[in-house]
Design a protein around this motif. Structure first.
Motif, mmCIF file in Angstrom:
data_model
loop_
_atom_site.group_PDB
_atom_site.id
_atom_site.type_symbol
_atom_site.label_atom_id
_atom_site.label_comp_id
_atom_site.label_asym_id
_atom_site.label_seq_id
_atom_site.Cartn_x
_atom_site.Cartn_y
_atom_site.Cartn_z
ATOM 1 N N LEU A 39 108.307 42.290 9.142
ATOM 2 C CA LEU A 39 108.722 41.805 10.464
ATOM 3 C C LEU A 39 107.527 41.554 11.363
ATOM 4 C CD1 LEU A 39 110.847 41.106 12.561
ATOM 5 C CD2 LEU A 39 111.005 43.541 13.112
ATOM 6 N N GLU A 40 106.552 42.466 11.371
ATOM 7 C CA GLU A 40 105.385 42.250 12.221
ATOM 8 C C GLU A 40 104.629 40.986 11.809
ATOM 9 O OE1 GLU A 40 101.403 44.471 14.009
ATOM 10 O OE2 GLU A 40 102.401 45.304 12.245
ATOM 11 N N ILE A 41 104.541 40.746 10.520
ATOM 12 C CA ILE A 41 103.892 39.519 10.043
ATOM 13 C C ILE A 41 104.627 38.290 10.572
ATOM 14 C CG2 ILE A 41 103.424 38.127 7.986
ATOM 15 C CD1 ILE A 41 102.929 40.789 6.491
ATOM 16 N N ALA A 42 105.955 38.342 10.529
ATOM 17 C CA ALA A 42 106.755 37.215 11.017
ATOM 18 C C ALA A 42 106.598 37.036 12.522
ATOM 19 C CB ALA A 42 108.228 37.426 10.654
ATOM 20 N N VAL A 43 106.564 38.144 13.267
ATOM 21 C CA VAL A 43 106.390 38.074 14.723
ATOM 22 C C VAL A 43 105.030 37.479 15.065
ATOM 23 C CG1 VAL A 43 106.069 39.477 16.803
ATOM 24 C CG2 VAL A 43 108.025 39.903 15.298
ATOM 25 N N ASP A 44 103.979 37.921 14.374
ATOM 26 C CA ASP A 44 102.640 37.365 14.632
ATOM 27 C C ASP A 44 102.610 35.866 14.351
ATOM 28 O OD1 ASP A 44 101.671 39.813 15.436
ATOM 29 O OD2 ASP A 44 100.675 40.270 13.532
ATOM 30 N N GLY A 61 118.742 41.597 14.007
ATOM 31 C CA GLY A 61 118.705 42.433 12.809
ATOM 32 C C GLY A 61 117.619 43.481 12.861
ATOM 33 N N ILE A 62 117.315 43.940 14.075
ATOM 34 C CA ILE A 62 116.179 44.844 14.283
ATOM 35 C C ILE A 62 116.631 46.289 14.422
ATOM 36 C CG2 ILE A 62 114.189 45.291 15.779
ATOM 37 C CD1 ILE A 62 114.156 42.594 14.342
ATOM 38 N N THR A 63 117.805 46.512 14.986
ATOM 39 C CA THR A 63 118.272 47.862 15.285
ATOM 40 C C THR A 63 119.258 48.344 14.221
ATOM 41 O OG1 THR A 63 119.990 46.884 16.673
ATOM 42 C CG2 THR A 63 117.976 47.596 17.765
ATOM 43 N N GLY A 64 119.556 49.653 14.260
ATOM 44 C CA GLY A 64 120.454 50.238 13.279
ATOM 45 C C GLY A 64 119.683 50.655 12.036
ATOM 46 N N GLY A 113 116.428 42.402 8.414
ATOM 47 C CA GLY A 113 117.455 42.887 7.509
ATOM 48 C C GLY A 113 118.191 44.135 7.935
ATOM 49 N N GLY A 114 118.319 44.372 9.251
ATOM 50 C CA GLY A 114 119.111 45.499 9.721
ATOM 51 C C GLY A 114 120.582 45.315 9.378
ATOM 52 N N PRO A 115 121.419 46.325 9.685
ATOM 53 C CA PRO A 115 122.841 46.229 9.341
ATOM 54 C C PRO A 115 123.480 44.938 9.870
ATOM 55 C CG PRO A 115 122.319 48.443 10.067
ATOM 56 C CD PRO A 115 121.091 47.617 10.307
ATOM 57 N N ASP A 169 112.939 55.165 12.474
ATOM 58 C CA ASP A 169 111.510 54.839 12.609
ATOM 59 C C ASP A 169 111.317 53.328 12.700
ATOM 60 O OD1 ASP A 169 112.337 54.583 9.941
ATOM 61 O OD2 ASP A 169 110.393 55.158 9.119
ATOM 62 N N HIS A 170 112.099 52.580 11.921
ATOM 63 C CA HIS A 170 112.010 51.120 11.993
ATOM 64 C C HIS A 170 112.501 50.610 13.345
ATOM 65 C CE1 HIS A 170 111.902 50.171 7.374
ATOM 66 N NE2 HIS A 170 110.898 50.925 7.787
ATOM 67 N N ALA A 171 113.604 51.159 13.829
ATOM 68 C CA ALA A 171 114.143 50.699 15.115
ATOM 69 C C ALA A 171 113.153 50.947 16.244
ATOM 70 C CB ALA A 171 115.471 51.405 15.404
ATOM 71 N N LEU A 172 112.531 52.132 16.257
ATOM 72 C CA LEU A 172 111.592 52.465 17.339
ATOM 73 C C LEU A 172 110.350 51.583 17.303
ATOM 74 C CD1 LEU A 172 111.838 56.370 17.311
ATOM 75 C CD2 LEU A 172 112.630 54.832 19.108
ATOM 76 N N VAL A 173 109.780 51.394 16.115
ATOM 77 C CA VAL A 173 108.566 50.571 16.049
ATOM 78 C C VAL A 173 108.899 49.107 16.305
ATOM 79 C CG1 VAL A 173 108.543 49.998 13.566
ATOM 80 C CG2 VAL A 173 106.376 50.300 14.812
ATOM 81 N N ASN A 174 110.115 48.676 15.950
ATOM 82 C CA ASN A 174 110.498 47.292 16.212
ATOM 83 C C ASN A 174 110.624 47.027 17.708
ATOM 84 O OD1 ASN A 174 110.529 46.772 13.487
ATOM 85 N ND2 ASN A 174 112.738 46.997 13.277
#
Length: 214
Positions: free
Chosen positions: A82-87, A101-104, A9-11, A108-113
């Protein structure tokens, strides 16, 4: 399974045209508002993950009608949606896992993603983070081929581990031979390919490659 695509759900303005990635056999999953982005693109998600706290009741109704399978979680939990979906996606052992939809938005969300890419290290899945301007991948030691992409001509390499050893770049504007790079080094920023194909290799560490447009 050949390809799984996850839209978070990123920008929305940072998303590429998702329809360009809707090849036959592709399985689509949305995370929270990313599921709405999929529907807006004319793509029906097979899976939807999230607590869905960032969407309206109208959007939630759309998701319930369009998504084949919905996985709802509590807001308070130890993993992001997101991590649940990736797993889940990696458990399907796809050849490719593309993340949109990961960046922006929140840094903190962008870096951990970006760090989520390390989940594909030592698997057979090629995991790629894609937005309108960038394409990001993570690599374990080895030798790799890179093809020229006029839309994303700039290629940068960043160490994800404490140090990357033995980095060699061939066919690039700025070549390297058996160099060691550490976090904070800008040595490998904004390189370009001289020819249609180049190679990079390294002997130790974990390396991030970012391909960007101007």
């Amino acid at each position: 399974m050949q390809r799984v695509c996850i839209v978070a759900g990123g920008p929305e303005n940072l998303l590429p045209d998702l329809r360009e990635y809707d090849e036959k056999g592709t399985q689509w999953a949305g995370v929270d508002k990313g599921t709405v982005y999929l529907v807006n693109s004319g793509i029906m998600p097979q899976e939807a993950f999230g607590d869905f706290d960032s969407i309206t009741l109208v959007e939630k109704d759309i998701i319930e009608r369009k998504a084949s399978h919905i996985h709802i979680y509590q807001r308070e939990k130890d993993q992001t949606d997101l991590e649940i979906a990736v797993d889940w996606a990696l458990s399907q052992s796809p050849k490719e896992l593309l993340l949109f939809g990961i960046t922006g938005g929140r840094m903190d969300h962008a870096l951990v993603n970006i760090q989520l890419l390390c989940k594909s290290i030592n698997t057979k899945t090629q995991m790629v983070l894609i937005d309108k301007q960038n394409r990001i991948q993570m690599f374990s030691p080895g030798s790799y081929t890179v093809e020229k992409d006029s839309a994303k001509k700039y290629i940068s390499f960043l160490p994800f581990s404490e140090k990357v050893r033995g980095l060699t770049l061939e066919g690039f504007k700025y070549s390297l031979d058996n160099m060691h790079i550490e976090p904070g080094s800008t040595l490998c920023i904004s390189n370009e390919l001289n020819f249609s194909i180049g190679t990079f290799s390294f002997t130790n560490g974990i390396l991030i490659m970012v391909r960007s447009s101007d």
